[in-house]
Every structure is written in structure tokens, then in C-alpha cells.
Scaffold this active site. Sequence first.
Site, PDB file in Angstrom:
ATOM      1  N   LYS A  79      75.973  60.810 -19.727  1.00 60.42           N
ATOM      2  CA  LYS A  79      77.203  61.612 -19.808  1.00 60.42           C
ATOM      3  C   LYS A  79      78.104  61.319 -18.620  1.00 60.42           C
ATOM      4  CE  LYS A  79      78.672  66.477 -20.277  1.00 60.42           C
ATOM      5  NZ  LYS A  79      78.213  67.878 -20.300  1.00 60.42           N
ATOM      6  N   SER A 154      79.553  70.614 -24.278  1.00 63.70           N
ATOM      7  CA  SER A 154      80.443  69.573 -23.801  1.00 63.70           C
ATOM      8  C   SER A 154      79.838  68.171 -23.834  1.00 63.70           C
ATOM      9  CB  SER A 154      80.852  69.898 -22.370  1.00 63.70           C
ATOM     10  OG  SER A 154      79.707  69.888 -21.527  1.00 63.70           O
ATOM     11  N   SER A 178      75.625  73.243 -23.306  1.00 67.03           N
ATOM     12  CA  SER A 178      76.201  71.924 -23.608  1.00 67.03           C
ATOM     13  C   SER A 178      75.223  70.822 -23.948  1.00 67.03           C
ATOM     14  CB  SER A 178      77.052  71.461 -22.442  1.00 67.03           C
ATOM     15  OG  SER A 178      78.272  72.121 -22.468  1.00 67.03           O
TER      16      SER A 178
HETATM   17  N1  GLN Z   1      80.609  75.739 -23.878  1.00 70.79           N
HETATM   18  C1  GLN Z   1      80.308  76.301 -22.600  1.00 70.79           C
HETATM   19  C2  GLN Z   1      81.539  76.290 -21.729  1.00 70.79           C
HETATM   20  O1  GLN Z   1      82.533  75.929 -22.219  1.00 70.79           O
HETATM   21  C3  GLN Z   1      79.182  75.564 -21.966  1.00 70.79           C
HETATM   22  C4  GLN Z   1      79.580  74.329 -21.272  1.00 70.79           C
HETATM   23  C5  GLN Z   1      78.410  73.640 -20.640  1.00 70.79           C
HETATM   24  O2  GLN Z   1      77.256  73.991 -20.871  1.00 70.79           O
HETATM   25  N2  GLN Z   1      78.711  72.679 -19.800  1.00 70.79           N
HETATM   26  O3  GLN Z   1      81.506  76.629 -20.595  1.00 70.79           O
END
Ligand code: GLN
Length: 483
Positions: A79, A154, A178
Site C-alpha cells: 500500500k 482505504s 481499512s
Molecule cells: N474508513 C475509515 C476512515 O475513513 C477507516 C480508515 C482506515 O482504516 N485507514 O477513517
Amino acid sequence: MSLAGYSIDSIRAGLIEKKFSAEELAREALAYAEAENPKTNGYLTLAPERALAAAQAVDQKIAAGQDPGPLAGVPVAVKDVIVTRGLRTTCGSRLLANYIPPYDATAVIRLEQAGGVIIGKTNCDEFAMGSSNENSAFGPVRNPAALDRVPGGSSGGSAAVVAQGTAVVSLGSDTGGSIRQPASFCGVNGVTPTYGRVSRYGLTAFASSLDHIGPFSRTVRDSARLLQVIAGRDEMDSTSAFAPVPDYVGLLDSAALDGNVRGKKIGLPKQFFEGLASETGDLILEAVGVLKKLGCEVREVDLPHTPYAVACYYVIATAEASSNLARFDGVRYTSRADSASTLADMYRVTRNEGFGAECKRRIMLGTYVLSAGYYDAYYLKAQKVRALVARDYAQALEQVDAIVGPVSPHPAFKIGELVDDPVAMYLSDIYTITGDLAGIPCMSVPCGTTREGLPVGLQIFTRHFAEAEMFRLAEAYERASTS
Ligand code: GLN
């Protein structure tokens, strides 16, 4: 050639039996990734030079009769919030579109030392903020299972490339879901280890008390192998744990697995099933049925503070983000706006032009909840709620060995469907956020598809540092549901 038919073990066997060399596999993987990537936009950068050098080193070790390492020749994707020395790392942000890090993240060093071959860096929401990968400055990722849908976020790119067969395994990061949510949307395994199990050194900080690095894979076994390689204490991250890393893969072998799952107590949180009358709910209950057939004892558990988790998370995560993102200012990091005439203007214009809307929203929210007049009302209160959520899990996990439930209330949604409704988007993490707040290990295991063919994931939580238990349950489920 798609990598979908390969596993870490099958690559190792192929190399040892000289069916192919690591270099041949890397060349094929790169060519396939290049050809297929326009469909999904999962990769932001391919790394042919680095991949071929790593593959050649594996081939040389094998030729010299040395152990090529547990990830020998395995094409891995990383990532793009995880830094790679000399290889562009954008964090999905226009601000870092040309950033070449001077060092490698610890997880990257470990996977390369184990013989892993980094094929490229994957697309993600800007600074890992999002649930759909639509917040990337480099365009959305498309879900390989349905190209008009999001892959989740994400770590959408890391999930998509494994599902698409352009990588065998990948690394993602999870702050509020994420890893597990995109794994569930794309039909692959995704693991969020215990907080501190994997060093965060070189993971661009979003919310430091919640950030985790973890694996994606097609099989449970491959995730266990990858976690085993990257886990363990690291001097460079003071929050990384000293706890020894068990032989996760060895513990999955049939002899060790048989009988281990029988009699295990599994908890279903009643808060996760209220109102889950949907195809997702049906698939989760079917998966629970499989666990029952394996001899697990299923009972209801109570996690009473679950309804407060999303609000609590968006106070703590934005507070930490507002502080962590201060370094992207055109001086310490990032490109600099050249249209400004004063120093203050330079900061303002750089950040205004560079950050996308979601990052700005979070910096403002986070600054607000930390401001002198509101600190006690929001930030301090959220910390207290976090302690209550963690206590819910600790108490439930005294009664049961594992907790299972859905990963997300719904399968992958259409690209564009939720972009104008941030609160609806935030609610898609309702079942994943609590795991991060509690800091316990959790994962998503594929548990079937809806009638439309959209993947759904089953979530498993266990006690702190009980990843081995989690993998055993997941492996037993995988064997029973795919045989
Ligand atoms: N969807 C969550 C957010 O927007 C989690 C993001 C993540 O785990 N990096 O913060």
C-alpha cells in the site's frame, strides 16, 4: 499470466523443483500487472527494477544451495502509505505525488529479507482516510468482482490486486477497518493484527494509536505466513510489542488443527445482528452454521458500547490526524506552492491546493475537538468511550474464545453512490472500528457472494495477541466451506 493460482507454498515448491525461476515469475507478474491494471487502477507505481533485483537474489540463493526465505519469489504489493526507499510513495495524495522516501518501512525490510518480491505500490484513499478508495488523488480503484463498484477502502488497491491476481499477497493498513472492509468487498482475506504486533515504522501516520499494518491474501495460510514474517518487536517503533511471534503456519497443519476448533466457544454480538436482515446477514448466519458443524459452541455476547464507536472513532482519529498531517506543509515534506508571497501564505496555499476535501474535513474536525474549549467535551470523552468499548471486548472474550460477525452492513456499493454523504460512508465501518479501538486482532474471511456475485466477508475477533487462534478458526472455516 494471472497469479490467482499461486500460493506462497506453491511458489516455493515450484522454485525448488526448478519449474520456474523467481526472475521468470517476476517478469510474468509485472507484465500481467501492467496489462490488467487499467481495468482496476489498483497499482499507482510498478517497480520492475526492484522486483527483478529481488527475484535474481532469490535465484542466486537457490543456486548456491541456501535457504531463499519463507516468501521466496512471492510477488507482493505494498500500500502506498508504507514507505519504500527509492520508490515513489504518494499516500494517495497530490502533495506527495513525487515523493521518493529515503528509507524502507520495517515491514518492507522484513518481507524483502524473507525473499518477497515487491511488484508495486497500491492505490489508496488519501492518507488512508476513506472507505471506498474514492478519496485518492489518482482516481478510484475498481472492484475486480464488479468494475462499476468500489473495492472498499482505504486499502482498496491492496485488496483489488490480490483479487485480480496481479499479486499473490499484499500489505495494507487499518485504522478503522481499512484492511477488513476492502478484503470483504473484494473476496479475499484481510488481517488486522493486535496493535503493536507489527512495527509501524515507515507507515505514514494517520491516527497513531489506531494504525496497524497487515496482510491481504487469497488463503488464510498465506496471511498467516506473511504476518509471521513482518511481526515482532522493532527498535524503531516503541509501541511494537516484545511478545514472541508464534509459528502461525505450523499451527495450521492438519494435526495441530484437528480437534482444536471443536468445542471452541464463539460469541455473536447482538449489536452486530440487529437490523442485519439482508443477504449479508444470511451469508454470515450460514458461515456461523459451518462453525457449528465444526463443533463450535455458539452463544450471544453483549458489546453494549458498540453504538458509540463510530462517533468515538471520528473524534480520536481526526484529532490524531490533525496533528500527524501538520508535517505536510511544503517545508518538512511535500511539494510547495510557488504562487504565495509570504511564509504564512505559502503554508496556506500549499495545504489548500494539496489536500483533498476529506483530509481537510478531518483536519478541521480534529483541530476543533482538540481546541482548548472543547478538549474535555469531545476528545477526553471519546478516550473514555474508547476504554468502555475495549472493556466490552475484554469481558466478552472472557466468556468466549472468539467473536464473529459481519465486516460491513452491505457488500461493495457503486462508485459515486455515497460520495456526497460522508456520514453514510462513515457508517460502513460500524462493525470494524470497534476492533481497532480495542486493539485486538481481527480479520475478514470470504464467506460467499450475494446473488449479484458481490463478495461478503465474515469477521473474526480474538484476544490480544491470539492471532494463532484466529487463524486456526479461519483456516478450519476455509477448509470446511471450500471443500
Ligand atoms: N474508513 C475509515 C476512515 O475513513 C477507516 C480508515 C482506515 O482504516 N485507514 O477513517
